[in-house]
Write a protein that holds these residues in place. Structure first.
Motif, PDB file in Angstrom:
ATOM      1  N   HIS A 120       0.539 -17.868  -5.648  1.00 53.72           N
ATOM      2  CA  HIS A 120      -0.082 -18.684  -4.642  1.00 53.72           C
ATOM      3  C   HIS A 120      -1.124 -19.612  -5.547  1.00 53.72           C
ATOM      4  O   HIS A 120      -1.769 -19.148  -6.161  1.00 53.72           O
ATOM      5  CB  HIS A 120      -0.875 -17.900  -3.765  1.00 53.72           C
ATOM      6  CG  HIS A 120      -0.321 -18.006  -2.369  1.00 53.72           C
ATOM      7  ND1 HIS A 120      -0.840 -18.895  -1.293  1.00 53.72           N
ATOM      8  CD2 HIS A 120       0.909 -17.330  -1.919  1.00 53.72           C
ATOM      9  CE1 HIS A 120      -0.298 -18.774  -0.311  1.00 53.72           C
ATOM     10  NE2 HIS A 120       0.763 -18.017  -0.612  1.00 53.72           N
TER      11      HIS A 120
ATOM     12  N   LYS B 260       6.795 -28.183  -6.906  1.00 58.45           N
ATOM     13  CA  LYS B 260       7.429 -27.799  -6.013  1.00 58.45           C
ATOM     14  C   LYS B 260       6.148 -26.879  -5.338  1.00 58.45           C
ATOM     15  O   LYS B 260       5.949 -26.779  -4.107  1.00 58.45           O
ATOM     16  CB  LYS B 260       8.603 -26.802  -6.206  1.00 58.45           C
ATOM     17  CG  LYS B 260       9.514 -26.531  -5.032  1.00 58.45           C
ATOM     18  CD  LYS B 260      10.843 -26.069  -5.392  1.00 58.45           C
ATOM     19  CE  LYS B 260      11.700 -25.159  -4.382  1.00 58.45           C
ATOM     20  NZ  LYS B 260      12.553 -24.314  -5.041  1.00 58.45           N
ATOM     21  N   ALA B 261       5.721 -26.128  -6.059  1.00 59.60           N
ATOM     22  CA  ALA B 261       4.623 -25.191  -5.548  1.00 59.60           C
ATOM     23  C   ALA B 261       3.301 -25.872  -5.043  1.00 59.60           C
ATOM     24  O   ALA B 261       2.919 -25.600  -3.936  1.00 59.60           O
ATOM     25  CB  ALA B 261       4.037 -24.211  -6.809  1.00 59.60           C
TER      26      ALA B 261
ATOM     27  N   LYS C  93       4.247 -27.587  -1.758  1.00 55.98           N
ATOM     28  CA  LYS C  93       4.131 -26.255  -0.700  1.00 55.98           C
ATOM     29  C   LYS C  93       2.868 -25.980  -0.167  1.00 55.98           C
ATOM     30  O   LYS C  93       2.362 -25.860   0.887  1.00 55.98           O
ATOM     31  CB  LYS C  93       4.741 -25.092  -1.270  1.00 55.98           C
ATOM     32  CG  LYS C  93       4.893 -24.042   0.012  1.00 55.98           C
ATOM     33  CD  LYS C  93       5.565 -22.744  -0.648  1.00 55.98           C
ATOM     34  CE  LYS C  93       5.603 -21.463   0.387  1.00 55.98           C
ATOM     35  NZ  LYS C  93       6.010 -20.219  -0.258  1.00 55.98           N
TER      36      LYS C  93
ATOM     37  N   LYS D 278       1.554 -28.479   2.062  1.00 52.25           N
ATOM     38  CA  LYS D 278       2.204 -28.717   3.259  1.00 52.25           C
ATOM     39  C   LYS D 278       1.413 -27.700   4.113  1.00 52.25           C
ATOM     40  O   LYS D 278       1.227 -27.680   5.392  1.00 52.25           O
ATOM     41  CB  LYS D 278       3.568 -28.145   3.052  1.00 52.25           C
ATOM     42  CG  LYS D 278       4.590 -28.620   3.987  1.00 52.25           C
ATOM     43  CD  LYS D 278       5.853 -28.820   4.074  1.00 52.25           C
ATOM     44  CE  LYS D 278       6.062 -30.140   2.964  1.00 52.25           C
ATOM     45  NZ  LYS D 278       7.609 -30.454   2.620  1.00 52.25           N
ATOM     46  N   THR D 279       1.355 -26.315   3.387  1.00 50.88           N
ATOM     47  CA  THR D 279       0.544 -25.423   3.974  1.00 50.88           C
ATOM     48  C   THR D 279      -0.847 -25.888   4.481  1.00 50.88           C
ATOM     49  O   THR D 279      -1.268 -25.423   5.842  1.00 50.88           O
ATOM     50  CB  THR D 279       0.513 -24.136   3.121  1.00 50.88           C
ATOM     51  OG1 THR D 279       1.831 -23.633   2.633  1.00 50.88           O
ATOM     52  CG2 THR D 279      -0.289 -22.793   4.128  1.00 50.88           C
TER      53      THR D 279
ATOM     54  N   GLU E  82       3.118 -19.403   7.373  1.00 50.69           N
ATOM     55  CA  GLU E  82       4.379 -18.873   6.991  1.00 50.69           C
ATOM     56  C   GLU E  82       4.464 -17.819   5.944  1.00 50.69           C
ATOM     57  O   GLU E  82       5.083 -17.867   4.814  1.00 50.69           O
ATOM     58  CB  GLU E  82       5.608 -19.931   6.856  1.00 50.69           C
ATOM     59  CG  GLU E  82       5.779 -20.694   8.121  1.00 50.69           C
ATOM     60  CD  GLU E  82       6.733 -21.633   8.010  1.00 50.69           C
ATOM     61  OE1 GLU E  82       6.500 -22.408   6.923  1.00 50.69           O
ATOM     62  OE2 GLU E  82       7.354 -22.077   8.756  1.00 50.69           O
ATOM     63  N   ARG E  83       3.416 -16.857   5.957  1.00 54.45           N
ATOM     64  CA  ARG E  83       3.365 -15.737   5.032  1.00 54.45           C
ATOM     65  C   ARG E  83       2.678 -14.585   5.559  1.00 54.45           C
ATOM     66  O   ARG E  83       2.147 -14.901   6.855  1.00 54.45           O
ATOM     67  CB  ARG E  83       3.015 -16.179   3.713  1.00 54.45           C
ATOM     68  CG  ARG E  83       1.390 -16.537   4.224  1.00 54.45           C
ATOM     69  CD  ARG E  83       0.719 -16.631   2.687  1.00 54.45           C
ATOM     70  NE  ARG E  83      -0.592 -16.618   2.782  1.00 54.45           N
ATOM     71  CZ  ARG E  83      -1.749 -16.348   1.821  1.00 54.45           C
ATOM     72  NH1 ARG E  83      -1.205 -15.799   0.849  1.00 54.45           N
ATOM     73  NH2 ARG E  83      -3.033 -16.306   2.217  1.00 54.45           N
TER      74      ARG E  83
END
Lengths: 105, 105
Positions: free
Chosen positions: A5, A86-87, A90, A93-94, B38-39
DNA sequence: GCCATTTCATATACATTGTGTATGTAATGG
DNA sequence: CCATTACATACACAATGTATATGAAATGGC
């Protein structure tokens, strides 16, 4: 494996790499974050984070050629790799979905 | 004093409090984050974070009245306080300026 | 040629956050 | 009463965040 994360500072660093493109090394990354986040950032903090990101395969690095400039040890240039981008995407986005609909001061 | 940079999870938790309004306690906060991010999120992680945020004055809490529901220890309800909302707004703002102009996958 | 100065990296240590496992407390329906 | 449900709390450890201290290498002036 691969908890991966991204922390907040890691997000900053990865973003800075993207902003800087080919000119990303310790000093410039640090300045980029200072400018955008409006706070002071030590180069060492940046390096530590970059090395950790490299261990995870999120960035790669290469030692630069000596320049004509006055000082120095050779620069180590960093570049974001696909898994890192990519991470990062994400993570943003989160954050966005956490923020969605909030009215903030 | 007040280093008070919000970490990513702290951002999540504070955001969840705002989304939940009067119904924010361990379980609902945890669910809110799970839905949006989403986790999976353990309740204990949420509590630990909430208590730390409370120590910083970013949230306050009160023990709820016993409900008519089956189980349980009394709920502890949490609410975001002005300094918390301010810190959250700042964190989002900073993230936005780091992100600005980036093209992500 | 030497060394003060500049520019950068690396090492190390410690503080803060992140997150799980284990445990405790209280209510209630059967 | 006790198994079950619904919640909180304690504790421990891993990952991140960040500073201080140190080292390395280049160059220009003297």
């Amino acid at each position: 494996m691969a908890k991966t994360h991204l922390g907040e500072f890691e997000i900053f660093v990865l973003s800075a790499l993207l902003h800087l493109g080919d000119d990303a090394y310790g000093v410039t990354v640090s300045r980029e974050i200072e400018d955008r986040a409006e706070r002071t950032v030590s180069i060492a903090a940046v390096h530590t984070t970059l090395l950790r990101l490299e261990k995870k395969g999120f960035v790669s690095s290469r030692i630069g050629e000596p320049t004509a400039r006055r000082g120095g040890r050779a620069r180590r240039y960093f570049r974001i790799e696909a898994p890192g981008a990519k991470a990062l995407a994400k993570a943003y986005k989160t954050l966005e979905s956490m923020r969605e609909g909030l009215v903030l001061p």
